[in-house]
Design a protein around this motif. Structure first.
Motif, PDB file in Angstrom:
ATOM      1  N   LEU A 510      -2.850  52.223  87.838  1.00 33.09           N
ATOM      2  CA  LEU A 510      -3.955  51.280  87.738  1.00 33.09           C
ATOM      3  C   LEU A 510      -4.158  50.425  89.185  1.00 33.09           C
ATOM      4  O   LEU A 510      -5.308  50.409  89.580  1.00 33.09           O
ATOM      5  CB  LEU A 510      -3.766  50.016  86.790  1.00 33.09           C
ATOM      6  CG  LEU A 510      -3.814  50.761  85.175  1.00 33.09           C
ATOM      7  CD1 LEU A 510      -3.990  49.336  84.267  1.00 33.09           C
ATOM      8  CD2 LEU A 510      -5.002  51.605  85.072  1.00 33.09           C
ATOM      9  N   ASP A 511      -3.216  50.410  89.849  1.00 36.17           N
ATOM     10  CA  ASP A 511      -3.369  49.854  91.335  1.00 36.17           C
ATOM     11  C   ASP A 511      -4.147  51.006  92.025  1.00 36.17           C
ATOM     12  O   ASP A 511      -4.701  50.516  92.934  1.00 36.17           O
ATOM     13  CB  ASP A 511      -1.726  49.713  91.991  1.00 36.17           C
ATOM     14  CG  ASP A 511      -1.089  48.329  91.423  1.00 36.17           C
ATOM     15  OD1 ASP A 511      -1.705  47.468  91.025  1.00 36.17           O
ATOM     16  OD2 ASP A 511       0.054  48.353  91.524  1.00 36.17           O
ATOM     17  N   LEU A 514      -7.870  51.068  91.517  1.00 35.85           N
ATOM     18  CA  LEU A 514      -8.567  49.903  92.276  1.00 35.85           C
ATOM     19  C   LEU A 514      -9.005  50.173  93.655  1.00 35.85           C
ATOM     20  O   LEU A 514      -9.768  49.779  94.459  1.00 35.85           O
ATOM     21  CB  LEU A 514      -7.894  48.758  92.097  1.00 35.85           C
ATOM     22  CG  LEU A 514      -7.581  47.831  91.063  1.00 35.85           C
ATOM     23  CD1 LEU A 514      -6.752  46.625  91.241  1.00 35.85           C
ATOM     24  CD2 LEU A 514      -8.714  47.527  90.037  1.00 35.85           C
ATOM     25  N   GLU A 515      -8.355  51.388  94.203  1.00 38.97           N
ATOM     26  CA  GLU A 515      -8.914  51.737  95.437  1.00 38.97           C
ATOM     27  C   GLU A 515      -9.705  53.085  95.399  1.00 38.97           C
ATOM     28  O   GLU A 515     -10.459  53.469  96.703  1.00 38.97           O
ATOM     29  CB  GLU A 515      -7.583  52.542  96.119  1.00 38.97           C
ATOM     30  CG  GLU A 515      -6.164  51.574  96.362  1.00 38.97           C
ATOM     31  CD  GLU A 515      -6.833  50.394  97.304  1.00 38.97           C
ATOM     32  OE1 GLU A 515      -7.403  50.433  98.129  1.00 38.97           O
ATOM     33  OE2 GLU A 515      -6.333  49.245  96.647  1.00 38.97           O
ATOM     34  N   VAL A 519     -14.358  53.464  90.666  1.00 37.53           N
ATOM     35  CA  VAL A 519     -13.610  52.671  89.715  1.00 37.53           C
ATOM     36  C   VAL A 519     -14.441  51.026  90.220  1.00 37.53           C
ATOM     37  O   VAL A 519     -14.655  50.208  89.389  1.00 37.53           O
ATOM     38  CB  VAL A 519     -12.385  52.663  89.673  1.00 37.53           C
ATOM     39  CG1 VAL A 519     -11.847  51.611  89.075  1.00 37.53           C
ATOM     40  CG2 VAL A 519     -12.049  54.111  89.386  1.00 37.53           C
ATOM     41  N   ARG A 520     -14.309  50.798  91.441  1.00 32.71           N
ATOM     42  CA  ARG A 520     -14.948  49.546  91.960  1.00 32.71           C
ATOM     43  C   ARG A 520     -16.057  49.242  91.861  1.00 32.71           C
ATOM     44  O   ARG A 520     -16.810  48.078  91.121  1.00 32.71           O
ATOM     45  CB  ARG A 520     -14.523  49.345  93.312  1.00 32.71           C
ATOM     46  CG  ARG A 520     -12.910  49.373  93.785  1.00 32.71           C
ATOM     47  CD  ARG A 520     -12.781  48.580  95.178  1.00 32.71           C
ATOM     48  NE  ARG A 520     -13.622  49.328  96.244  1.00 32.71           N
ATOM     49  CZ  ARG A 520     -12.905  50.303  96.898  1.00 32.71           C
ATOM     50  NH1 ARG A 520     -11.579  50.638  96.802  1.00 32.71           N
ATOM     51  NH2 ARG A 520     -13.734  50.920  97.965  1.00 32.71           N
ATOM     52  N   LEU A 523     -16.353  48.441  87.961  1.00 36.37           N
ATOM     53  CA  LEU A 523     -15.752  47.270  87.653  1.00 36.37           C
ATOM     54  C   LEU A 523     -16.609  46.053  87.778  1.00 36.37           C
ATOM     55  O   LEU A 523     -17.216  45.060  87.141  1.00 36.37           O
ATOM     56  CB  LEU A 523     -14.651  46.944  88.453  1.00 36.37           C
ATOM     57  CG  LEU A 523     -13.544  47.539  87.983  1.00 36.37           C
ATOM     58  CD1 LEU A 523     -12.127  47.423  89.051  1.00 36.37           C
ATOM     59  CD2 LEU A 523     -12.927  46.865  86.812  1.00 36.37           C
ATOM     60  N   ARG A 528     -16.172  43.383  85.681  1.00 37.23           N
ATOM     61  CA  ARG A 528     -14.559  43.434  86.021  1.00 37.23           C
ATOM     62  C   ARG A 528     -13.725  44.066  84.581  1.00 37.23           C
ATOM     63  O   ARG A 528     -12.769  43.537  84.279  1.00 37.23           O
ATOM     64  CB  ARG A 528     -13.922  42.471  86.595  1.00 37.23           C
ATOM     65  CG  ARG A 528     -14.342  42.424  88.169  1.00 37.23           C
ATOM     66  CD  ARG A 528     -13.548  41.420  88.807  1.00 37.23           C
ATOM     67  NE  ARG A 528     -12.168  42.051  89.228  1.00 37.23           N
ATOM     68  CZ  ARG A 528     -11.779  42.963  90.022  1.00 37.23           C
ATOM     69  NH1 ARG A 528     -12.748  43.458  90.807  1.00 37.23           N
ATOM     70  NH2 ARG A 528     -10.696  43.499  90.099  1.00 37.23           N
ATOM     71  N   MET A 530     -12.378  46.868  82.139  1.00 35.18           N
ATOM     72  CA  MET A 530     -11.576  48.258  82.133  1.00 35.18           C
ATOM     73  C   MET A 530     -10.875  48.585  80.888  1.00 35.18           C
ATOM     74  O   MET A 530     -10.512  47.491  80.125  1.00 35.18           O
ATOM     75  CB  MET A 530     -10.481  48.033  83.498  1.00 35.18           C
ATOM     76  CG  MET A 530      -9.741  49.432  83.551  1.00 35.18           C
ATOM     77  SD  MET A 530      -8.572  49.469  85.030  1.00 35.18           S
ATOM     78  CE  MET A 530      -9.536  49.441  86.329  1.00 35.18           C
ATOM     79  N   TRP A 562      -0.654  42.887  84.848  1.00 36.60           N
ATOM     80  CA  TRP A 562      -1.572  43.495  85.871  1.00 36.60           C
ATOM     81  C   TRP A 562      -2.987  43.028  85.859  1.00 36.60           C
ATOM     82  O   TRP A 562      -3.364  42.427  86.864  1.00 36.60           O
ATOM     83  CB  TRP A 562      -1.279  44.782  85.698  1.00 36.60           C
ATOM     84  CG  TRP A 562      -2.245  45.585  86.842  1.00 36.60           C
ATOM     85  CD1 TRP A 562      -1.629  46.231  87.955  1.00 36.60           C
ATOM     86  CD2 TRP A 562      -3.677  45.898  86.589  1.00 36.60           C
ATOM     87  NE1 TRP A 562      -2.890  46.884  88.703  1.00 36.60           N
ATOM     88  CE2 TRP A 562      -3.692  46.693  87.825  1.00 36.60           C
ATOM     89  CE3 TRP A 562      -4.590  45.826  85.721  1.00 36.60           C
ATOM     90  CZ2 TRP A 562      -5.084  47.271  88.013  1.00 36.60           C
ATOM     91  CZ3 TRP A 562      -5.726  46.315  85.745  1.00 36.60           C
ATOM     92  CH2 TRP A 562      -6.014  46.938  87.078  1.00 36.60           C
ATOM     93  N   ASN A 566      -5.059  40.682  88.930  1.00 37.32           N
ATOM     94  CA  ASN A 566      -6.325  41.536  89.321  1.00 37.32           C
ATOM     95  C   ASN A 566      -7.444  40.961  88.843  1.00 37.32           C
ATOM     96  O   ASN A 566      -8.746  41.798  89.229  1.00 37.32           O
ATOM     97  CB  ASN A 566      -6.269  43.148  89.362  1.00 37.32           C
ATOM     98  CG  ASN A 566      -4.877  43.666  90.059  1.00 37.32           C
ATOM     99  OD1 ASN A 566      -4.965  43.831  91.217  1.00 37.32           O
ATOM    100  ND2 ASN A 566      -3.875  43.837  89.399  1.00 37.32           N
ATOM    101  N   VAL A 568      -8.976  41.287  85.996  1.00 32.30           N
ATOM    102  CA  VAL A 568      -9.653  42.378  84.971  1.00 32.30           C
ATOM    103  C   VAL A 568      -9.612  42.046  83.619  1.00 32.30           C
ATOM    104  O   VAL A 568      -8.435  41.766  83.198  1.00 32.30           O
ATOM    105  CB  VAL A 568      -8.865  43.822  85.502  1.00 32.30           C
ATOM    106  CG1 VAL A 568      -9.507  44.785  84.457  1.00 32.30           C
ATOM    107  CG2 VAL A 568      -9.108  44.124  86.755  1.00 32.30           C
TER     108      VAL A 568
END
Length: 878
Positions: A510-511, A514-515, A519-520, A523, A528, A530, A562, A566, A568
């Motif tokens: 999941l980290d 986010l890159e 996906v961003r 969100l 946001r 997920m 997590w 974040n 989320v």
């Protein structure tokens, strides 16, 4: 089967249930005599008495074996069919009694595990917690085509007809003047039971994915569409007892149904882009017909006259616009309903829904929101005219249905294996010629875009990536979609973590997600939000039931942390199967056992195979099931429940870790034994199960014959048939022994069982699995493998688990504290024994080798008939 015996009476059956079992059993007995003579019924009764006596230890098992071996294969088949039909009728009688019990206690008082009970408990805390909990409530059942329903659709519908007649029999008076009517119902019952006996019990043609779609539609048509407003009304009544139906509702439409049927192509080559398109079209046809009928029915009933209930300006404007656009239609409606403007708009809405179904763009609705606008215009006009009961009664029910189902019925979700996306993307990047699989993946994405244009993004946007190993697996799907340019769909790509290793690395995946720019963007568009999916089946097949349960719990804890870090809003999608070996069991208890903070008012879960019809086949049972789930979701999200679970987990986790380590070692030691896969295939009907044709999907992902590519469903299904039920308990005994047999007191285990919901649920599920097994019969299956050391290992672990589960729970016998379930299992077990003995005859002969093709075919038919019957007797088999 037709006679009254002390064997049934000793199970303390409630009188109404006992009467139903006797009635249906006697009628089946009459059909057996009419079909095969008194000798057939006598043989059935002989076997029934023999297995009961053997279970009591009054006769040796060898005597039962000799009886079964003495029959011709034709007679053995007939007896197997008789016991299978009897199970169908017994299951029906128990369901009928459950409905009867639900209706008797549905007196408006707070029933345990109901939404009213949850509202009462949360409301007692004050501080606005109840309003917050209800506002964020989401429950998402997702129907799958996972092949665990062994009954043909023809058998299911025949059973339903018997059920309807049994209800009529209950309602008819036993004496004049209604005696004639009751006699006619009895005649029809006999007719239907006779037809059920004469109906082929298993499929002889392979199902295709659209058959599965149409089968699922029966649950929506006959139950779910109609019961959803009742579920919301129950919540609204709990929130506003004196005002529900006369004031604006406080209950939101919190249910959203999903489906994988026609969308799940992981390992199923028969699910194509065309199938996905057709699946959504079929779903839409069903829901639009239902909405059309509902609009028309409510419209016909809405006879409020303008003299008593004057229309609002908005409603008059809506009718005027309709009159301009479609003068002839409005004129016809006005002639039929003069002076009834609310009725007129509802009847016009019904015609527009019909036009939507018929693809008449001039008249039809563009989107569900337009229908909702018309319905709310009617509702607001009625309320303004001083008719709130008309506004917030049946009209509100229809609004809830539109909000829940839209024009697509259930959100179709796509699932595909991560490896195939990687291969497809490599070809897309390289340019040039692409293979058929790459073209199929891209065409599927084009179909998703088409669905979104026609029904909206919510109809199909979730794309599940099975065996997600890294964020790259998610990025690959987004890049493939982007390669379609303007034809790209909007996708919420969902990682599915299935193996133990995948579950451990989930937060780091999941980290990485986010890159990913796509996906961003999602969100940002969704506030946001997920979603991730947790696989119960493969983790249990890999780690064993005990360690898989704890690994899933740890993953939920880590993902909850997590999400908080974040910012989320994370929904965890639970891929639970129907059987205990695949994460099954009572849903409400499982929800309360989740890691604190992981539910947070949102629960999404798969529903499959026999579970769909068990939970959603009857309106009363469906309502009760959804209420129990709702109750658990609401309570699991409260501070008190989470604080208690958190404290118990912290206290007992070292104990659980020790249990888990030993349990996993025992499980892995067994399945990693040289030759285990071949031994398992020999002692069980694993390979023959495919011939049941209970689904369109192959039993293996690949052609290899090892355990790794064997799907979890046939793994569990086959072990259930052997009466070992190994996936539901194996390793737990070794785990408990590691704690209790090293001199430690059992007190810690007792406390953990009593105060930690996760540990309590783990042991209760193992106890249920053990109760549905039979050691003596299991030993006979295991001996077919010719590996006495493996037989000894499995049976020793069975004995160890049986002994220690009882020691920890404090029970003298299995299911001691679950009276209804214990009664059901005890009633069925002797009859399952009968089918097991018949199956053993066939399996032993087939494993020994049969050269005569005709004899082999008869043995295979007997085997498959018995598999069908055992599945009916044990119910949650896959």
């Amino acid at each position: 089967m037709a006679t009254k015996t002390r064997d049934i009476l000793r199970h303390d059956l409630p009188d109404p249930l006992r009467r139903d079992v006797r009635l249906l059993g006697a009628m089946l007995g009459d059909s057996l005599v009419e079909y095969g003579g008194q000798g057939l019924l006598d043989d059935v009764e002989r076997l029934r008495h023999a297995v009961i006596a053997a279970r009591r230890g009054e006769v040796p098992v060898a005597e039962v074996t000799a009886l079964v071996e003495g029959w011709t294969l034709e007679r053995a088949e007939q007896v197997a069919r008789a016991f299978t039909v009897y199970f169908h009728l017994t299951n029906l009688a128990e369901e009928h009694h459950r409905v009867r019990t639900l209706r008797e206690r549905d007196t408006g008082e707070s029933v345990p595990s109901s939404v009213a009970a949850a509202v009462e408990q949360i409301g007692a805390d004050g501080d606005g917690r109840l309003a917050e909990a209800v506002a964020g409530l989401e429950v998402r059942p997702v129907f799958t085509a996972h092949p665990t329903e062994a009954r043909r659709r023809a058998v299911v519908t025949a059973i339903q007809r018997v059920s309807d007649l049994l209800s009529a029999w209950d309602a008819a008076p036993e004496s004049a003047p209604g005696a004639g009517a009751r006699a006619e119902i009895g005649r029809r019952l006999r007719e239907e039971i006779d037809l059920l006996w004469r109906t082929a019990l298993r499929r002889h043609a392979q199902m295709d994915p659209l058959d599965e779609v149409r089968t699922a539609m029966a649950a929506f048509d006959e139950t779910i569409f109609r019961v959803v407003p009742r579920i919301y009304r129950a919540l609204d009544a709990a929130l506003n007892p004196s005002g529900t139906g006369a004031e604006p509702p406080r209950a939101p439409a919190y249910l959203r149904f999903g489906s994988w049927i026609g969308g799940d192509r992981d390992g199923n080559p028969f699910v194509t882009a065309r199938v996905t398109r057709d699946a959504v079209t079929i779903q839409s046809e069903h829901v639009l017909r239902a909405l059309e009928n509902a609009c028309a029915r409510i419209g016909r009933e809405m006879t409020a006259h303008e003299s008593t209930t004057p229309p609002s300006e908005a409603l008059c404007n809506a009718l005027a616009a309709a009159r301009t656009a479609h003068p002839e239609r409005l004129a016809a409606i006005e002639r039929r309903s003069p002076g009834e403007p609310h009725r007129q708009l509802l009847m016009f809405a019904a015609e527009r829904v019909a036009a939507t179904r018929e693809r008449d763009a001039d008249l039809g609705y563009d989107r569900p929101g337009d229908l909702l606008a018309d319905l709310r215009t009617v509702q607001e006009s009625l309320a303004a005219a001083g008719a709130p009961r008309q506004a917030y009664g049946r009209v509100q029910g229809l609004i809830w249905q539109v909000e829940t189902f839209g024009f697509h019925l259930a959100e179709l979700e796509i699932r595909q294996h991560s490896e195939l996306h990687e291969k497809a993307l490599a070809q897309v990047r390289a340019g040039g010629e692409r293979d058929a699989m790459t073209e199929e993946i891209l065409e599927t994405m084009r179909v998703v875009a088409w669905i979104q244009r026609r029904f909206g993004v919510t109809a199909c946007s979730r794309y599940v990536v099975s065996f997600t190993r890294s964020a790259e697996d998610i990025a690959n799907v987004h890049e493939l979609a982007a390669s379609l340019g303007e034809h790209a769909p909007v996708l919420d790509v969902i990682p599915l973590f299935e193996t133990g290793e995948d579950l451990e690395r989930a937060p780091s995946v999941l980290d990485g997600m986010l890159e990913i720019e796509a996906v961003r963007r999602r969100l940002a568009a969704t506030g946001r939000r997920m979603e991730i999916m947790l696989g119960y089946s493969d983790s249990a097949k890999q780690l064993g039931p005990t360690s898989a349960t704890l690994r899933l719990y740890d993953t939920q804890e880590a993902l909850t942390e997590w999400a908080a870090r974040n910012d989320v809003t994370l929904t965890m999608f639970h891929g639970r199967g129907g059987s205990l070996g695949r994460g099954g069991g009572p849903a409400n208890r499982a929800i309360l056992a989740q890691a604190p903070g992981s539910v947070a008012g949102r629960f999404k879960v798969t529903e499959q195979g026999e579970v769909i019809f068990a939970r959603y086949g009857n309106p009363e049972i469906a309502r009760r099931h959804v209420e129990q789930v709702t109750n658990a979701v609401l309570l699991a999200s409260t501070d008190d429940v989470q604080d208690r679970a958190r404290a118990a987990a912290a206290r007992f986790r070292p104990l659980a870790d020790k249990i888990s380590d030993a349990a996993r070692a025992a499980f892995r030691s067994l399945i990693e034994t040289d030759g285990f896969a071949a031994w398992f295939a020999r002692v069980s009907p694993l390979e023959e199960i495919a011939e049941l044709r209970i689904g369109s999907r192959p039993s293996r992902r690949k052609a290899a014959q090892g355990l790794e590519d064997l799907r979890a469903i046939p793994w569990v299904f086959a072990w259930t048939q052997t009466r070992v039920n190994l996936p539901g308990w194996y390793g737990l005994g070794s785990g408990l022994a590691a704690v209790s047999d090293d001199g430690a007191d059992l007190a810690g285990l007792h406390e953990a069982y009593a105060s930690w919901p996760l540990f309590g649920t783990l042991l209760d599920n193992a106890e249920m699995s053990l109760a549905k097994s039979d050691r003596d019969i299991a030993a006979r299956y295991l001996e077919l493998g010719g590996r006495p050391e493996l037989t000894e290992t499995v049976l020793a672990e069975y004995d160890r688990t049986h002994r220690l589960v009882l020691a920890v729970t404090g029970h003298e016998r299995l299911l001691e504290n679950r009276r209804v379930l214990s009664r059901a299992v005890s009633l069925r077990n002797p009859y399952v024994d009968a089918l097991s003995h018949l199956q053993l005859r066939a399996l032993a002969s087939l494993r020994a080798g049969v050269s005569d093709e005709a004899e082999r075919a008869r043995l295979e038919e007997l085997l498959l008939l018995s598999v069908n019957g055992v599945a009916a007797g044990l119910q949650n088999t896959g």
